[in-house]
Motif scaffolding. Structure first.
Motif, short mmCIF file in Angstrom:
data_model
loop_
_atom_site.label_atom_id
_atom_site.label_comp_id
_atom_site.label_asym_id
_atom_site.label_seq_id
_atom_site.Cartn_x
_atom_site.Cartn_y
_atom_site.Cartn_z
N LEU A 113 -9.76 0.45 -4.83
CA LEU A 113 -8.14 1.10 -5.34
C LEU A 113 -8.70 -0.29 -6.67
N VAL A 114 -8.92 -0.85 -7.41
CA VAL A 114 -9.10 -1.06 -8.72
C VAL A 114 -9.26 -0.92 -10.06
N ASP A 115 -10.99 -0.71 -9.22
CA ASP A 115 -12.11 -0.11 -10.11
C ASP A 115 -11.32 1.42 -10.29
N SER A 116 -10.92 1.81 -9.52
CA SER A 116 -10.40 2.92 -9.90
C SER A 116 -9.55 3.19 -11.04
N LEU A 117 -8.13 1.83 -10.65
CA LEU A 117 -7.27 2.29 -11.57
C LEU A 117 -7.77 2.20 -13.01
N LEU A 118 -8.92 0.99 -13.03
CA LEU A 118 -9.15 0.56 -14.54
C LEU A 118 -10.33 1.21 -15.57
N ALA A 119 -10.54 2.45 -14.19
CA ALA A 119 -11.37 3.43 -14.40
C ALA A 119 -10.43 4.95 -15.51
N GLY A 120 -9.40 4.60 -15.06
CA GLY A 120 -8.29 5.58 -15.07
C GLY A 120 -8.15 6.90 -14.29
N ASP A 121 -9.51 6.91 -13.70
CA ASP A 121 -9.69 7.88 -12.61
C ASP A 121 -8.28 7.99 -11.37
N PHE A 122 -7.97 8.83 -11.17
CA PHE A 122 -6.91 8.60 -10.39
C PHE A 122 -7.23 9.52 -8.90
N GLY A 123 -8.22 10.42 -9.34
CA GLY A 123 -9.14 11.31 -8.02
C GLY A 123 -9.35 10.23 -6.79
N ALA A 124 -10.37 9.06 -7.60
CA ALA A 124 -11.47 8.35 -7.12
C ALA A 124 -10.32 7.39 -6.49
N PHE A 125 -8.89 6.88 -7.00
CA PHE A 125 -8.18 5.70 -6.53
C PHE A 125 -7.45 6.69 -5.39
N ARG A 126 -7.19 7.56 -4.96
CA ARG A 126 -6.62 8.40 -3.61
C ARG A 126 -8.10 9.20 -2.97
N ASP A 127 -8.83 9.51 -3.26
CA ASP A 127 -10.40 8.79 -2.42
C ASP A 127 -10.71 7.83 -1.58
N GLY A 128 -10.33 6.97 -3.15
CA GLY A 128 -10.71 5.87 -2.37
C GLY A 128 -9.17 4.64 -1.07
N PHE A 129 -8.26 4.98 -1.88
CA PHE A 129 -7.69 4.96 -0.65
C PHE A 129 -7.60 5.79 0.84
N LEU A 130 -7.73 6.75 1.01
CA LEU A 130 -7.76 7.65 1.98
C LEU A 130 -8.86 7.07 2.74
N HIS A 131 -9.57 7.06 2.58
CA HIS A 131 -11.33 6.06 3.47
C HIS A 131 -10.44 4.42 3.83
N LEU A 132 -9.55 4.21 2.87
CA LEU A 132 -9.44 2.87 3.52
C LEU A 132 -8.60 3.20 4.62
N LEU A 133 -8.04 3.43 4.95
CA LEU A 133 -6.90 4.07 5.80
C LEU A 133 -7.25 3.42 7.42
N MET A 134 -8.04 4.51 7.58
CA MET A 134 -8.63 4.71 9.15
C MET A 134 -9.04 3.27 9.28
N PRO A 135 -9.83 2.29 8.78
CA PRO A 135 -10.21 1.43 9.36
C PRO A 135 -9.73 0.23 8.69
N ALA A 136 -9.11 0.56 8.34
CA ALA A 136 -7.87 -0.41 8.43
C ALA A 136 -7.06 -0.72 9.30
N ALA A 137 -6.41 0.22 9.49
CA ALA A 137 -5.71 0.66 10.53
C ALA A 137 -6.39 0.35 12.06
N ALA A 138 -7.53 0.55 11.98
CA ALA A 138 -7.95 0.27 13.33
C ALA A 138 -8.09 -1.40 13.27
N LEU A 139 -8.20 -2.24 12.49
CA LEU A 139 -8.68 -3.53 12.45
C LEU A 139 -7.38 -4.45 12.33
N ALA A 140 -6.11 -3.67 11.80
CA ALA A 140 -4.69 -3.91 11.75
C ALA A 140 -4.81 -4.78 13.22
N THR A 141 -5.12 -4.08 14.35
CA THR A 141 -4.36 -3.83 15.59
C THR A 141 -4.85 -5.40 15.97
#
Lengths: 570, 333
Positions: free
Chosen positions: B182-210
């Motif tokens: 999330l940080v690196d994609s913003l540093l690179a100004g690549d918002f597509g990658a930021f969105r992609d990374g964020f979406l990839h993070l949602l499921m594992p994080a939600a599972a782990l959050a339980t």
């Protein structure tokens, strides 16, 4: 070798939880979800365009069960390393798609043996370049073989966990330096290389065709031999881009690949995709889900149980890898009563093998008859498996003075293997069959690494094991698994501890002969003797299933376990 | 306070010594020879013996351990048997993935756990309270591999809204600076990658959050109940302050103290590597490498992961205790 060490393993939930899990396989859990199938993978998630990425087009995504260990072909021993090196490198010879037939590759023809099989002269393809722009020529071939063979060579090393061990060179060519069957490799002219052998070697050309002996860029190795394994440079259809550990290896099309006009029947053509992403997804269910969800173009290492469900999915297809493997139950001849041939034959007849193969392999395996798979030359079709006959098994036991039966242990591996999808289930089925003839087998298992160690030091009575071949030669099965020299007190590959001087002589002759007539005779005879002596109860030749999107075409899995993906298009 | 922190830091040394000895000898007690596993099935006995010698596995165990300690004192935990790279380098390469996943999971757990805990306390014995209790209990006791799989099936396959596995889509890559997508994609100004990374993070994080969610919820509820019964809260109410204002301004701050402890410990636990979640989602973090190294008998790597986990845990504990002293004037060290 890959049979055990390879990375084509599938991790099941059981592996890391030791709980029953949901008892469902990936595919069953997913049902015949029709979505995602057939969808082109466009960089983004199942059809979602990952905006802002120029790379979204034409990416072939290959899912597998484990990451590679080393990308220097000579330094690798696991199948998942070769999965990648096969894309980046070319060998002098290769196996035609889907077979173990040797075809010319970087060499323009398969050489004829000279001087009774002691000399081979390879004519090389001209105008081929390594990915770093340097020329492929006779000197490059000499450089590679000298690096592997000569322990004093300054480049006889390489980083990675297995630096300087070159295990495959010594196993296929007898050792290093003076022990190496290859005595010298010389450049006759810039495009001709002459190999001189210390003694003739039956499987020599097949060995040269192996992924392990692919030709690497001398310039790149000279530049940084210690890091070559992380930055591979070859002449292959794909160039190395990056390796994200535990996650993905990225490759890109080599537009200048020499093979684009080579006949497709011999493995040429392409590369047809711009990028190749090879992803590791250790969890089997997750990998099946990723295939179903359209995140993967191809998924390797499926369970046979997944096959029927995936076949129902209109967007997907299942391809079976031709079998270059055998799964077997080995009886330890050092342990009584397995020193008696009658007992071993009785075990063969007591087990209802056709039923076991049907139940545990389904369409992904065929019952084994002899001790080598049918993709290997000199496979004796006339040998039939022992018939299932508890009555005859009892008679044989009585003849061995064991009419009351006996107690023994049956060991099984805890994880699925390509040649053994469900060790525990198969062991339980065998246990109940053996009980019917009075043989009480206690089931035993250990964690995989431990299992290998204990079986290879002969601590078992009977054990399930298997083997995946490397070069498609019978020598690579019979000599490795059933010769006296492999029945060592430690690190034995001959886990039946079967030692028969006559068979040893036959195998030695087969190994050293380059005369197809002689080889046919000795391997046929060896198979017949083995069948009678019955150190194993052969189970099946497994055809490991691979799933792919319907839209994927031109994919032909190789029996050797890894194939170049230049012919595949989306 | 400073004296206390220094004393606590010094206590880490014996703890790590104990842990290192335990893991060193335990790892070697697992049968299975790393040399054999590395060389594969076709290796000759001579090759195995030579490699064992190269790895120093033929030395007496005590000698090996002393060598290990000498190197470890210099910050060298040896090289991974499998990759040949220093263990510290491997851990550093995996750490950002685990950090990103842990922080994101904690954000989810705190953002849901604390408010729900407060509401459950304020409306004690209401239907809402009962529902959240059941929910918390379910979250704590649900096997994570099952939940992760269900998430994948529903959101990844059937609805096809969330991408998996891994941190980015296949063929995507961004220049690595921090290792946090999330940080690196913003540093690179690549918002597509930021969105992609964020979406990839949602499921594992939600599972782990339980895993921490239920604990945080219950802890907030019980400490809130305790605080709401205190005199000063009654005084505040008697003064005619708005009930919710009382809850959030006066009570919550004090009620959060035990919750902070719980959050800290959970962060320590998760940062050690969420082995199952990372394996299922092919998340290339510390948890995944822990699993792989046991499988491949990578002694040095297993030791590294365990020591890293232990160090982290001790440090997180220390931070929590110090925070406690800062937040609660009654606590004195």
């Amino acid at each position: 070798m890959r049979g055990r060490a390879e990375g084509r393993r599938t991790v099941s939930r059981r592996d890391f939880l030791k709980v029953g899990g949901t008892g469902l396989t990936g595919a069953a859990l997913l049902g015949a979800a029709g979505c995602g199938g057939g969808k082109k993978i466009q960089g983004g998630a199942g059809g979602q365009q990952a905006s802002g990425s120029a790379s979204g087009k034409n990416v072939l995504v290959y899912g597998r069960g484990a990451d590679s260990v080393s990308l220097d072909p000579i330094n690798a021993t696991d199948g998942e390393s070769f999965r990648v090196t096969t894309q980046v490198f070319d060998s002098l010879l290769a196996f035609a798609p889907g077979t173990t037939d040797v075809v010319p590759w970087l060499a323009v023809e398969v050489p004829k043996p000279e001087n009774g099989g002691r000399v081979y002269t390879f004519k090389l393809r001209k105008g081929v370049k390594f990915h770093d722009g340097t020329d492929f020529n006779a000197d490059a071939v000499v450089f590679n073989f000298d690096r592997w063979r000569d322990t004093k060579n300054p480049y006889h090393k390489g980083g990675g966990g297995q630096s300087s061990n070159f295990a495959y060179y010594s196993s296929q060519f007898g050792g290093f330096d003076k022990k190496s069957i290859i005595e010298k490799v010389e450049a006759v002219d810039p495009y001709t290389v002459r190999f001189t052998l210390r003694e003739p070697q039956g499987p020599f050309l097949r060995n040269i065709a192996m992924h392990q002996f692919a030709i690497a860029s001398p310039a790149a190795i000279k530049k940084d031999v210690e890091n070559f394994w992380q930055h591979p440079v070859g002449t292959g259809p794909f160039k190395f881009v990056s390796w994200n550990r535990g996650s993905e290896v990225d490759l890109e099309k080599n537009p200048d690949w020499w093979g684009k006009d080579y006949p497709v029947s011999k493995g040429g053509g392409g590369p047809k995709v711009a990028k190749l992403a090879i992803r590791s997804i250790p969890d089997n269910t997750s990998r099946v889900a990723a295939l179903t969800g359209g995140q993967l173009s191809i998924a390797d290492g499926l369970n046979p149980d997944d096959v029927p469900t995936l076949k129902k999915n209109s967007g997907l297809k299942v391809i079976l890898r031709p079998p270059l493997d055998i799964g077997y139950l080995a009886m330890n001849l050092q342990k009584k009563p397995f020193d008696k041939r009658e007992v071993r034959q009785a075990v063969n007849m007591a087990i209802n093998m056709p039923k076991i193969v049907e139940a545990f392999f389904g369409s992904t395996g065929q019952q084994a008859s002899t001790y080598i798979p049918p993709t290997v030359p000199y496979f004796d079709k006339s040998i039939k498996p022992y018939p299932y006959s508890p009555a005859r098994a009892k008679k044989l036991l009585a003849r061995a003075g064991l009419s009351g039966g006996f107690k023994t242990e049956l060991w099984y591996m805890p994880i699925p293997r390509p040649y053994m999808p469900d060790g525990k289930g198969i062991a339980q089925a065998m246990q109940s069959d053996l009980k019917k003839v009075g043989i009480n087998a206690k089931l035993v298992t250990y964690e995989w690494g431990t299992y290998l160690q204990k079986t290879s030091s002969g601590q078992h009575d009977m054990c399930l094991l298997g083997w995946t071949g490397d070069n498609g030669d019978p020598d690579n099965f019979l000599n490795v698994l059933l010769s006296s020299s492999s029945a060592t007190p430690k690190d034995a590959l001959n886990v039946a501890y079967y030692k028969n001087p006559k068979v040893d002589r036959l195998l030695k002759t087969g190994q050293q002969s380059i005369d197809p007539g002689v080889r046919r005779r000795v391997y046929y005879e060896a198979q017949r003797i083995l069948h009678q002596d019955a150190p194993w109860a052969p189970i099946a030749y497994a055809k490991p299933p691979i799933g792919s999107q319907k839209a994927v075409s031109g994919y032909k899995p190789s029996p050797t376990g890894s194939e170049a993906l230049n012919t595949v298009s989306l | 306070m400073t004296v206390y922190i220094i004393r606590r830091l010094l206590q880490i040394v014996p703890v790590l010594l104990g842990v290192s000895a335990a893991v060193f000898f335990m790892v070697r007690a697992i049968p299975g020879d790393p040399a054999q596993i590395l060389l594969g099935q076709n290796a000759t006995h001579a090759q195995v013996v030579r490699l064992r010698h190269e790895m120093g596995l033929d030395q007496p165990l005590v000698v090996q351990y002393v060598d290990f300690l000498k190197n470890a004192a210099r910050g060298n935990l040896g090289n991974s048997i499998v990759t040949g790279r220093p263990v510290t380098v491997e851990l550093a390469a995996r750490f950002p993935a685990t950090l990103e996943l842990t922080l994101f999971a904690m954000v989810i757990a705190v953002a849901i756990g604390v408010p729900v805990g407060v509401i459950a306390a304020v409306r004690q014995y209401s239907l809402l309270d009962k529902i959240t209790s059941v929910f918390a209990l379910t979250g704590i006791s649900m096997p994570i591999f099952w939940l992760a799989m269900i998430l994948i099936v529903i959101f990844g396959v059937k609805l096809d809204v969330l991408p998996f596995p891994g941190r980015l889509s296949a063929g995507e890559s961004i220049p690595q600076v921090t290792g946090l997508v999330l940080v690196d994609s913003l540093l690179a100004g690549d918002f597509g990658a930021f969105r992609d990374g964020f979406l990839h993070l949602l499921m594992p994080a939600a599972a782990l959050a339980t895993i921490p969610l239920g604990t945080i919820m219950r802890m907030t509820r019980s400490s809130m109940l305790e605080v709401l019964g205190e005199d000063y809260v009654r005084t505040a109410r008697a003064k005619g302050l708005m009930p919710w204002r009382v809850v959030f301004k006066h009570a919550l701050k004090n009620a959060m103290l035990p919750t902070i402890t719980v959050i800290g410990l959970q962060v320590g636990l998760l940062m050690g590597g969420a082995i199952i979640t990372e394996t299922i989602f092919s998340w290339p973090g510390v948890g995944q490498i822990a699993y792989e190294s046991v499988y491949r008998r990578d002694y040095a790597m297993i030791q590294g992961v365990v020591l890293y986990g232990a160090t982290l845990f001790v440090l997180v504990n220390l931070v929590v205790d110090v925070l406690y002293a800062i937040l609660d004037p009654r606590v004195r060290y």
